[in-house]
Every structure is written in C-alpha cells, then in structure tokens.
Design a protein around this motif. Structure first.
Motif, short mmCIF file in Angstrom:
data_model
loop_
_atom_site.label_atom_id
_atom_site.label_comp_id
_atom_site.label_asym_id
_atom_site.label_seq_id
_atom_site.Cartn_x
_atom_site.Cartn_y
_atom_site.Cartn_z
N ARG A 175 0.79 -1.23 0.00
CA ARG A 175 0.00 0.00 0.00
C ARG A 175 0.83 1.28 0.00
O ARG A 175 0.31 2.36 0.20
CB ARG A 175 -0.98 -0.02 1.18
CG ARG A 175 -0.30 -0.24 2.46
CD ARG A 175 -1.15 -0.76 3.57
NE ARG A 175 -0.37 -0.58 4.78
CZ ARG A 175 -0.56 0.37 5.67
NH1 ARG A 175 -1.58 1.18 5.55
NH2 ARG A 175 0.22 0.49 6.71
N PHE A 180 2.42 9.43 -5.47
CA PHE A 180 0.98 9.15 -5.51
C PHE A 180 0.21 10.46 -5.57
O PHE A 180 0.71 11.50 -5.17
CB PHE A 180 0.53 8.33 -4.29
CG PHE A 180 0.80 8.98 -2.96
CD1 PHE A 180 2.05 8.90 -2.37
CD2 PHE A 180 -0.20 9.68 -2.28
CE1 PHE A 180 2.32 9.50 -1.14
CE2 PHE A 180 0.06 10.29 -1.06
CZ PHE A 180 1.31 10.19 -0.49
N TYR A 300 1.57 20.41 12.87
CA TYR A 300 0.57 21.44 12.59
C TYR A 300 -0.81 21.14 13.19
O TYR A 300 -1.75 21.90 13.01
CB TYR A 300 0.44 21.66 11.07
CG TYR A 300 0.19 20.36 10.30
CD1 TYR A 300 -1.03 19.71 10.39
CD2 TYR A 300 1.19 19.79 9.52
CE1 TYR A 300 -1.25 18.51 9.72
CE2 TYR A 300 0.98 18.60 8.84
CZ TYR A 300 -0.24 17.97 8.94
OH TYR A 300 -0.45 16.79 8.28
N ILE A 323 -6.75 5.28 4.75
CA ILE A 323 -6.89 5.87 3.41
C ILE A 323 -6.96 7.40 3.48
O ILE A 323 -6.68 8.08 2.51
CB ILE A 323 -8.09 5.31 2.60
CG1 ILE A 323 -9.43 5.60 3.27
CG2 ILE A 323 -7.92 3.84 2.33
CD1 ILE A 323 -10.61 5.34 2.33
N GLY A 366 -8.67 20.20 7.45
CA GLY A 366 -8.66 19.54 6.15
C GLY A 366 -8.19 18.10 6.29
O GLY A 366 -7.92 17.63 7.39
N LEU A 369 -6.76 12.47 1.10
CA LEU A 369 -7.15 11.11 0.68
C LEU A 369 -6.13 10.62 -0.34
O LEU A 369 -5.88 11.30 -1.35
CB LEU A 369 -8.55 11.10 0.05
CG LEU A 369 -8.96 9.78 -0.64
CD1 LEU A 369 -9.18 8.66 0.36
CD2 LEU A 369 -10.22 9.96 -1.49
O1 4AD Z 1 -1.65 10.93 6.48
P1 4AD Z 1 -0.88 11.70 5.46
O2 4AD Z 1 0.59 11.68 5.55
O3 4AD Z 1 -1.46 13.18 5.58
C1 4AD Z 1 -1.02 14.28 4.93
O4 4AD Z 1 -0.20 14.29 4.04
C2 4AD Z 1 -1.77 15.52 5.33
N1 4AD Z 1 -0.99 16.68 4.89
C3 4AD Z 1 -3.15 15.51 4.73
C4 4AD Z 1 -3.96 16.72 5.08
O5 4AD Z 1 -4.40 16.86 6.22
N2 4AD Z 1 -4.17 17.63 4.14
O6 4AD Z 1 -1.29 11.22 4.00
C5 4AD Z 1 -2.64 11.27 3.58
C6 4AD Z 1 -3.02 10.04 2.83
C7 4AD Z 1 -2.92 8.74 3.63
O7 4AD Z 1 -4.04 8.55 4.43
C8 4AD Z 1 -2.81 7.70 2.52
O8 4AD Z 1 -4.08 7.40 1.97
C9 4AD Z 1 -2.00 8.43 1.48
O9 4AD Z 1 -2.13 9.82 1.72
N3 4AD Z 1 -0.59 8.04 1.53
C10 4AD Z 1 -0.01 7.18 0.68
N4 4AD Z 1 -0.50 6.51 -0.37
C11 4AD Z 1 0.36 5.72 -1.06
N5 4AD Z 1 1.66 5.58 -0.77
C12 4AD Z 1 2.20 6.25 0.27
N6 4AD Z 1 3.51 6.14 0.55
C13 4AD Z 1 1.36 7.10 1.05
N7 4AD Z 1 1.54 7.90 2.13
C14 4AD Z 1 0.36 8.46 2.41
#
Ligand code: 4AD
Ligand code: MG
Length: 399
Positions: A175, A180, A300, A323, A366, A369
């Motif tokens: 995953r 991405f 943050y 996700i 925010g 996804l």
């Molecule tokens: O939880 P993450 O790291 O959140 C952020 O980047 C925040 N800045 C989002 C926000 O609040 N605006 O990443 C968000 C989502 C994860 O839940 C996952 O679905 C996807 O991005 N994701 C990946 N998908 C594929 N490969 C990876 N290495 C991923 N890392 C995160």
C-alpha cells in the motif's frame, strides 16, 4: 497474407452478427481484412490469465489487458467524480507547488531537488552550500500540498488540491508507493467535526458514484478481483461511519484475544496489524479514529484541551488500513510555535506559516485522501502497484 497473430492490429469490414450466448454479445464476420501492424508469436500477452506480478514486469503492455484497462478507465472516471464533488460544493481547485522548501509532514521523507552537478557539489564550512543551488536554498519534491492549501483556504474559503505527492520512505508494502496523487481539501472556519463530516460525505459520494456511474467496472471487479465489492459498497452507502477515539481504540486492542507483533500501549502508533484488527475483526467495516496522542502526529495539528492529544482523524478501511489522514490545524500562533519546539523542527522556512496565524487567524481543517488507496478499496485490488499505471516503488522506476 501474413499470419495474423494475437496482438496484431488489423482493419476489418464485414457483417456484425449477434451472439447473445457469448459475453461479448456481437461478432464480426469479415469480408475484408488487412494487417496494419503485425505481432510476432512471442507477444508476452497471450490468451490466458496472467498474474499481476508478471504483468508488473511488462508495465508498457499491461494497460492492454482487461484488468488494467478497466482499472485505468475507472481511475479516470473517479478523478472526474472527485472534481465534481468539490466543484458542486463551491470548493476552488488549487495547484500547489511540486517543488518546495518545506517539509509539510515534518517526517524528513523527501526527495531532494537540485541542479548541482552531483560529482562536484559546492561546499561551505563542511556543509553543502545550497545558496549556490538553483533556488538559492535546499528544495524538495513535496510530500503534501496542505501548507500551501492553508494559504489559499485562509484567502478564498474552501479549496482542494488534487495533485502528485512524493515520499522517500523505503516501505516495500502493498500500500506504499513513492509517488501518488492526493486529494486535500482545506476549509476555513471549520473544526475537526466539520472535517470528519466532509470526509464522510466525500467517501460516500465516491462509493455511490462508482456503483451508479461505473457499473461495468464494478461488475468486473466483483467477478474477477474481489467477490464482495459491490455488496460491501452498497451496504456502506446506506450507513454512517463508525467513529472512535484513539484511546478507545487502544482499549479495544488491549482486550483483543490476538497476539500482535507490535505492543499496544497508549502513546504508540497504530501499526497496520492494529488498524486491520479494528476494521476487520472489531468494527467489521471502515472506521474513523480521532484524537491521537500529540507525539505520534504532525506538528501542525491542533492541541486538544487535554494537552495530550491532537484534533486528528484517520479513516481506516478493511484490508488496507489508513486511506485518509486529516486534522484541525493549530491556528493559535503561540501554540503552533510550542508544537514546532516540541518536535524540534527547524522553523526558518515556516515564517510565512506563522504569518497565517499572525494576521487574522481562523480555525481551519482539512484532510488528505490517497487516490490510489481509495481505488484499491473500491476495486478490491490487493496491491497498490496494480491500480497505478506507472507505480514508483523502491528500486523500480523503469518507465
Ligand atoms: O496521512 P498523510 O501523511 O497526511 C497528509 O499528508 C496531510 N498533509 C493531509 C492533510 O491533512 N491535508 O497522507 C494522507 C493520505 C494517507 O491517508 C494515505 O491514503 C495516502 O495519503 N498516503 C499514501 N499513499 C500511497 N503511498 C504512500 N507512501 C502514502 N503515504 C500516504
Ligand atoms: Mg497519516
């Protein structure tokens, strides 16, 4: 005429005849046939079901298979649905930069962007002299458009981004990919509850869109990828998301009669095995987990009144785990600075992020996804490499 092998490209004219008993329903009985491009008999795609692993090695040909063809068409339709959802609700689509000087997640998992000659990198006082680099500073590929999203949300109101993000984490799992596309809405005058409501509506909209507007693709997934996809999504769109706090999740896991590889302790990160247990064996479906300990989340996020947890939410689904990751942002300047100090983050590049709080601050929230993870969930595809036309993973960026 030369032999027309499987894979050849031809021009044909003739009579169409119905064959209701066959899956393709009609056949062409050609009276004229000519060869446009021949195909030798060693064409790697033959009339049999190839494994997804095999197909990954021939990524330049695999979009021609049924499964990847369906997946790529599905991807395109779902991208349209995403824009439609936000545009119908008055969100503005923002293009955030791909090259950035900040580490939005503070996790240090970034690819460097440079125009230095790597055989001759300028050095000053034993350190790389980034002042001589293209941008006069060290720059990276972005891990998230969120921080710039916050700039735009505090100017325009509700915005969303939908663009490529990059992570240099060396995770070879089913995953994770290094490149991405992420969808990141950001809303001014919103708290975590509003944020979770949007995430709920958004996901349900996408599931409904898949069922109603992609019936052929969903039928294919149901028959060939995962037997319960349609049924699962149909049940889901009639229900609401379960919501639990991180603390409740820990208590559930502690009571679980299951041996986990990683210990369960309040304050520790939820591992994939924990997330999957919560979804697959306890809730029996997707769940939103909120209010995580401060230490395991990003700088943050807004500190809750208990002083120990932050206003964060993860959406977890069976088989995949997280996700969506989202949060209410810390809008209080003094508290934000305190968070930056807590995580020991160098803040010389965050002055503008502070300014957003200094000049007319506003509660905002925010989430992000992961587009490919959402597609995995909707299609039932087990490996993220098979929902992406060109997956980038450690040691793999062939073409
Ligand atoms: O939880 P993450 O790291 O959140 C952020 O980047 C925040 N800045 C989002 C926000 O609040 N605006 O990443 C968000 C989502 C994860 O839940 C996952 O679905 C996807 O991005 N994701 C990946 N998908 C594929 N490969 C990876 N290495 C991923 N890392 C995160
Ligand atoms: Mg996350």
């Amino acid at each position: 005429m030369e032999k027309i092998n499987l894979g050849a490209s031809i021009r044909a004219a003739g009579k169409l005849a119905p064959v209701p008993e066959r899956p393709h329903k009609i056949e062409l009985h050609p009276s004229e046939l000519s060869l446009i491009g021949e195909c030798p008999p060693d064409y790697p795609l033959q009339k049999k079901r190839h494994s997804f692993e095999f197909l990954r090695d021939i990524a330049h040909l695999r979009p021609r298979t049924n499964a990847l063809g369906v997946m790529n068409r599905f991807r395109s339709k779902m991208a349209y649905a995403i824009h439609r959802f936000f545009q119908e609700r008055g969100f503005y689509y923002i293009h955030t930069p791909i090259i950035t000087a900040t580490d939005a997640e503070g996790a240090g998992e970034q690819f460097w962007v440079t125009s230095f000659d790597l055989k001759n990198v300028p050095v000053k006082e034993d350190k790389v002299d980034f002042e001589q680099d293209f941008f006069g500073a060290q720059t990276f590929l972005t891990v998230s458009g969120q921080l710039e999203g916050e700039i735009m949300a505090t100017a325009l109101g509700d915005i969303y981004t939908f663009g490529p993000t990059f992570r240099a984490e060396n995770s070879n799992t089913s995953r994770h990919v290094a490149e991405f596309w992420m969808i990141e809405p950001e809303m001014a005058f919103c708290d975590l509850d509003d944020d979770m409501r949007l995430a709920d509506e958004f996901l349900m909209y996408l599931f409904r869109f898949a069922l109603e507007s992609c019936p052929e693709e969903m039928k294919f997934f149901n028959e060939r990828i995962e037997r319960k996809r349609i049924e699962t999504l149909e049940t889901l769109v009639k229900s609401k998301f379960e919501i639990i706090t991180y603390t409740e999740a820990i208590n559930i896991l502690k009571k679980a009669k299951k041996a986990f590889d990683y210990p369960i302790e309040w304050g520790g990160d939820l591992q994939a095995e924990h997330e999957r247990y919560l979804c697959e064996e306890h809730i029996m479906g997707p769940v939103m987990v909120r209010d995580y300990p401060r230490r395991i989340k990003a700088f943050y996020m807004r500190l809750n009144d208990d002083g120990k947890t932050v206003a964060a939410v993860d959406v977890l689904v069976p088989q995949i785990g997280e996700i969506i990751g989202g949060s209410q942002r810390e809008e209080r300047l003094d508290m934000l600075k305190e968070q930056v100090k807590f995580f020991n983050i160098p803040d010389q590049n965050l002055w503008w992020y502070y300014d957003l709080r200094r000049y007319g601050t506003v509660p905002h929230a925010g989430f992000g996804l992961g587009f490919s993870r959402a597609l995995m969930y909707m299609s039932g595809m087990a490996n993220i490499r098979d929902v992406l036309p060109f997956p980038r993973t450690p040691r793999n960026a062939k073409f």
